[in-house]
Motif scaffolding. Structure first.
Motif, mmCIF file in Angstrom:
data_model
loop_
_atom_site.group_PDB
_atom_site.id
_atom_site.type_symbol
_atom_site.label_atom_id
_atom_site.label_comp_id
_atom_site.label_asym_id
_atom_site.label_seq_id
_atom_site.Cartn_x
_atom_site.Cartn_y
_atom_site.Cartn_z
ATOM 1 N N MET A 67 1.030 -5.094 -0.429
ATOM 2 C CA MET A 67 1.423 -4.455 0.820
ATOM 3 C C MET A 67 2.921 -4.589 1.064
ATOM 4 O O MET A 67 3.578 -3.622 1.477
ATOM 5 C CB MET A 67 0.664 -5.077 1.990
ATOM 6 N N ALA A 84 1.240 -2.208 9.232
ATOM 7 C CA ALA A 84 0.279 -2.451 8.151
ATOM 8 C C ALA A 84 -0.333 -3.834 8.268
ATOM 9 O O ALA A 84 -1.544 -4.019 8.074
ATOM 10 C CB ALA A 84 0.965 -2.281 6.798
ATOM 11 N N ARG A 121 6.731 0.644 8.166
ATOM 12 C CA ARG A 121 5.285 0.553 8.353
ATOM 13 C C ARG A 121 4.743 -0.854 8.110
ATOM 14 O O ARG A 121 3.544 -1.079 8.272
ATOM 15 C CB ARG A 121 4.569 1.515 7.394
ATOM 16 N N ARG A 122 5.602 -1.793 7.731
ATOM 17 C CA ARG A 122 5.100 -3.109 7.333
ATOM 18 C C ARG A 122 4.438 -3.853 8.487
ATOM 19 O O ARG A 122 3.360 -4.438 8.328
ATOM 20 C CB ARG A 122 6.239 -3.946 6.749
ATOM 21 N N THR A 157 5.006 5.446 -1.969
ATOM 22 C CA THR A 157 4.585 4.196 -1.346
ATOM 23 C C THR A 157 3.194 4.366 -0.723
ATOM 24 O O THR A 157 2.647 5.458 -0.684
ATOM 25 C CB THR A 157 5.578 3.773 -0.255
ATOM 26 N N LEU A 158 2.666 3.269 -0.217
ATOM 27 C CA LEU A 158 1.350 3.305 0.405
ATOM 28 C C LEU A 158 1.374 4.156 1.667
ATOM 29 O O LEU A 158 2.222 3.969 2.544
ATOM 30 C CB LEU A 158 0.899 1.891 0.773
ATOM 31 N N ILE A 180 -3.225 1.893 3.195
ATOM 32 C CA ILE A 180 -3.205 0.663 3.994
ATOM 33 C C ILE A 180 -4.604 0.357 4.520
ATOM 34 O O ILE A 180 -5.053 -0.800 4.510
ATOM 35 C CB ILE A 180 -2.195 0.808 5.145
ATOM 36 N N THR A 196 4.769 -0.853 0.703
ATOM 37 C CA THR A 196 4.708 -0.246 2.030
ATOM 38 C C THR A 196 6.127 -0.021 2.534
ATOM 39 O O THR A 196 6.987 -0.900 2.394
ATOM 40 C CB THR A 196 3.955 -1.155 3.024
#
Length: 427
Positions: A129, A141, A137-138, A2-3, A8, A133
Motif C-alpha cells: 500500500m 487508504a 490517497r495514502r 498505482t493502486l 485499495i 498508492t
C-alpha cells in the motif's frame, strides 16, 4: 500505474480476513482457557505474547518484500500460515481439556505460526500500500483498510459469539475452521494478479537490512515515533486478555456473550475510526495530533469507567466497552494516518522496512502489554477480590494512555491531512 480505489478495497479484504482470524485467538480462545478450563490468565497471556514476540521479525519481512519485487507471495504465504496457526490453536485448547501438556505444546507451536503469518502477511500488505498508492490517497487508504479490518473483527466476534451457543468443543473447531478457510480463500481472490501493472515509486533497495534499520533509526522523528508507538500500544493492549475474563467473572457473561462483547467493542472501534476519517479528511475538523490526543484521553476515561462499574456492580459493561472501543478507534486510525505519512519520509524504497520497524514496536508492545495485564491481574487476585484486582489493572492502563497523550502533543505535528495528502499547519 498505482493502486486505484478498487485495488485499495481489495487489499482491505485481506486486512478484514486477518482481523477475523486473529480475534478468535485473542478473545474466544483466551476466554475459554481462563474461565472454562480455569487456567491462570498469565498462561493465556504468555501464548498471546508469544505470537506478538515473534512479530519482532516484521522488519525482516518488510525488507524481504522491499527487495524481492513481488509482495503478493509474502501476503498469501503469511495468511496461509496464520490460518493454519489459528485452527491449530483451537485444536490445542480442545486438547488441553483432556490432555493438558500435549495441548499446551500444540498451542505453543500454533501461536508461533500465528505470529509468523501475521508478521509476514501484514507487513507485506502495508508495504504494498505504501509503495503503490498515490501520496494523496495514502491516509484515506489506511483508513479504509483499517475500517475493513475492524469490521472483520467485529463481524467475526459477533457472529461466532452467536453461533457458539451452546458451547461445545466440536462446534468451536467447526466455526474456527470455517473462518480460517474463508479468510484464506478471500485473501487469494483479493490479491490475484493485483501487482500486475503496478509500479512502485522507487526501485527495490538492495542495501543490507541492518544498514537500512540504522539509517531509519538515525532519523529523530522515526525514532521518537517508534517510542510513542510502543508506549501507546502497550496501553492499548493491556486489557486485551483480561476484558472477557473480567466480564465472565464479575458480570457472569457466558462464552458466547463475552465473545459478542468483543464484537461490540470492535464495533465501537469501527465507529471511532469512521469519525476520524470523516472528521479530519472530509469535514477537516481537527488535526491528526488532536485526534490522537482525544483518543488517548477518551480511552483513559472509559477504562476508569469499566473499573468503577465492576466495583459498584452496575450492569453497564456493554456501553462502557463500546465507549472504550470508540476512543480506541479514534486513537488507532489517527496514529495509523501519521504512520502512513512518515513511511514515505527519509530515504526512498524503505517503506517496507519502516512499516516493519513500527509494526515490530507495536507487536512487542502488544505482547508485553497483554502479558503484563494478565500477570498483574493474577497477582492482584491473590491479595484482593476479583473486581478490585482487574480494576487496578484498568486504572494503570488509563494512566499509560494519559502519558501517551502527552507524548503525542510533543512528537506529532499539529497538521491536518488535506485531500492532496500534504500536512499543513493546524495547531
Amino acid at each position: 500505474m498505482t493502486l486505484g480505489w478498487f485495488g485499495i478495497f481489495r487489499l482491505g479484504l485481506v486486512q478484514m480476513s486477518l482481523g477475523g482470524m486473529v480475534v478468535l485467538t485473542t478473545s474466544t480462545l483466551n476466554r475459554l482457557m481462563v474461565v472454562e478450563l480455569a487456567l491462570p490468565a498469565v498462561l493465556a497471556g504468555v501464548l498471546v505474547a508469544l505470537h506478538y514476540a515473534v512479530q519482532i521479525t516484521r522488519p525482516s519481512w518488510g525488507y524481504r518484500s522491499d527487495t524481492c519485487g513481488n509482495r503478493t507471495r509474502w501476503i498469501v504465504g503469511g495468511m496461509a500460515a496464520l490460518a493454519l496457526g489459528a485452527f491449530s490453536a483451537a485444536v490445542g485448547v480442545v486438547t488441553m481439556e483432556s490432555a493438558f501438556w500435549p495441548g499446551l505444546v500444540l498451542s505453543f507451536l500454533a501461536y508461533l505460526l500465528i505470529g509468523l503469518g501475521a508478521g509476514a502477511g501484514g507487513t507485506s500488505l502495508l508495504a504494498l500500500m505504501a509503495t503503490c498508492t498515490r501520496p494523496d490517497r495514502r491516509a484515506a487508504a489506511a483508513t479504509i483498510t483499517w475500517l475493513m479490518m475492524i469490521f472483520g473483527i467485529a463481524a467475526t466476534a459477533g457472529t461466532v459469539g452467536a453461533l457458539l451457543e451452546p458451547y461445545s468443543p466440536r462446534l468451536l473447531l467447526e466455526i474456527v475452521g470455517a473462518v480460517c478457510l474463508g479468510g484464506l480463500a478471500l485473501t487469494v481472490l483479493a490479491t490475484w494478479r493485483i501487482e500486475r501493472g503496478l509500479v512502485a515509486e522507487a526501485e527495490p533497495d538492495a542495501a543490507p537490512l541492518m544498514e537500512g534499520l540504522r539509517e531509519i533509526w538515525s532519523e529523530p522523528r522515526a525514532r521518537s515515533f517508534t517510542f510513542f508507538v510502543f508506549l501507546s500500544m502497550t496501553a492499548y493492549f493491556m486489557q486485551e486478555l483480561i476484558l472477557e475474563p473480567y466480564a465472565g467473572f464479575v458480570f457472569g457473561l457466558t462464552p458466547g456473550q463475552s465473545t459478542s462483547l468483543s464484537g461490540a467493542q470492535n464495533g465501537g472501534v469501527f465507529l471511532g475510526m469512521l469519525a476520524v476519517g470523516i472528521g479530519s479528511t472530509g469535514l477537516r475538523i481537527g488535526s491528526l495530533r488532536s485526534w490522537v490526543v482525544a483518543g488517548c484521553l477518551g480511552s483513559a476515561l472509559s477504562l476508569a469507567a469499566i473499573s468503577l462499574i465492576g466495583q459498584m456492580n452496575l450492569p453497564l459493561i456493554v456501553p462502557a466497552v463500546v465507549m472504550m472501543g470508540v476512543f480506541n478507534g479514534m486513537f488507532a486510525v489517527s496514529a495509523i494516518g501519521s504512520m502512513m505519512q512518515l513511511a514515505g519520509e527519509g530515504r526512498h524504497a524503505r517503506e517496507g522496512t519502516r512499516m516493519g520497524l513500527w509494526g515490530a514496536a507495536q507487536a512487542v508492545a502488544a505482547g508485553f502489554g497483554g502479558l503484563a495485564g494478565a500477570g498483574a491481574a493474577d497477582l492482584l487476585r491473590l491479595w484482593t477480590d476479583i473486581p478490585t484486582a482487574f480494576g487496578l489493572v484498568f486504572f494503570f492502563e488509563a494512566a499509560l494512555f494519559v502519558i501517551s497523550a502527552l507524548m503525542a502533543l510533543r512528537i506529532l505535528e499539529g497538521g491536518r491531512v488535506m485531500p492532496a495528502g500534504r500536512l499543513v499547519p493546524g495547531e
